[in-house]
Design a protein around this motif. Structure first.
Motif, PDB file in Angstrom:
ATOM      1  N   LEU A   1       0.824  -1.208   0.000  1.00 19.83           N
ATOM      2  CA  LEU A   1       0.000   0.000   0.000  1.00 19.83           C
ATOM      3  C   LEU A   1       0.861   1.263   0.000  1.00 19.83           C
ATOM      4  O   LEU A   1       1.955   1.272   0.558  1.00 19.83           O
TER       5      LEU A   1
ATOM      6  N   GLN B   1      -2.946   5.221   1.099  1.00 21.42           N
ATOM      7  CA  GLN B   1      -3.785   4.036   1.270  1.00 21.42           C
ATOM      8  C   GLN B   1      -3.672   3.481   2.692  1.00 21.42           C
ATOM      9  O   GLN B   1      -4.671   3.054   3.266  1.00 21.42           O
TER      10      GLN B   1
ATOM     11  N   GLU C   1      -5.881   5.589   4.944  1.00 20.45           N
ATOM     12  CA  GLU C   1      -7.299   5.338   4.681  1.00 20.45           C
ATOM     13  C   GLU C   1      -7.734   3.959   5.183  1.00 20.45           C
ATOM     14  O   GLU C   1      -8.817   3.809   5.755  1.00 20.45           O
TER      15      GLU C   1
ATOM     16  N   ILE D   1     -10.717   2.202  -1.742  1.00 19.18           N
ATOM     17  CA  ILE D   1      -9.352   2.568  -1.341  1.00 19.18           C
ATOM     18  C   ILE D   1      -8.307   1.845  -2.186  1.00 19.18           C
ATOM     19  O   ILE D   1      -7.335   2.447  -2.646  1.00 19.18           O
ATOM     20  N   LEU D   2      -8.510   0.556  -2.424  1.00 17.79           N
ATOM     21  CA  LEU D   2      -7.516  -0.281  -3.093  1.00 17.79           C
ATOM     22  C   LEU D   2      -7.734  -0.297  -4.599  1.00 17.79           C
ATOM     23  O   LEU D   2      -8.855  -0.117  -5.081  1.00 17.79           O
TER      24      LEU D   2
END
Length: 146
Positions: A59, A63, A66, A118-119
């Motif tokens: 990440l 990220q 979050e 998010i991802l």
């Protein structure tokens, strides 16, 4: 006589040192057990899980933040619901249990949707696989307990 005294002194020293090391190992094991059983605070759980995900999913910093915030909100909500259920102190009916299960699944769906935003696609695929394994592992543990 001197040799015997030196030998006894050395033996006592090594024994006490080994006990200190054993205590340290036990305290680490207890910490790990606390986290596994959910006795750790939501902040600690979110921190650890976000770091694990950072390692596995690679990440970015944005990220990470979050994901940590999403997990923290999820864990706090779960802990609040758990505390409310425990404080009532009364026996739950089947209908109440069903309602709690449905609420837990709704929370999982919401977390999954948040993670999807998010991802990126590749990271989300890995995340889904991780969650599948985690859920499957939990089902196996439940069978062993009974």
């Amino acid at each position: 006589m001197k040799k015997l005294l030196v030998l006894a002194l050395a033996l006592c020293t090594f024994t006490s040192y080994a006990q200190e090391i054993e205590k340290e190992k036990m305290s680490n094991a207890i910490k790990k057990r606390m986290i596994k059983k959910g006795k750790a605070s939501p902040e600690d759980r979110a921190e650890i899980d976000s770091k694990k995900m950072t390692l596995k999913l690679d990440l970015s910093n944005k990220q990470q933040i979050e994901v940590k915030n999403a997990l923290l909100a999820h864990y706090k909500e779960g802990k609040d619901k758990m505390n409310a259920a425990r404080k009532s102190g009364k026996e739950m009916t089947d209908e109440e249990r069903q309602k709690i299960r449905a609420g837990r699944l709704d929370a999982q769906i919401a977390l999954k949707a948040k993670m999807k935003t998010i991802l990126d696609d590749e990271q989300y695929a890995k995340f889904s696989q991780m969650m599948e394994r985690k859920m499957h592992k939990g089902k196996r543990r439940g069978k062993r307990r009974k």
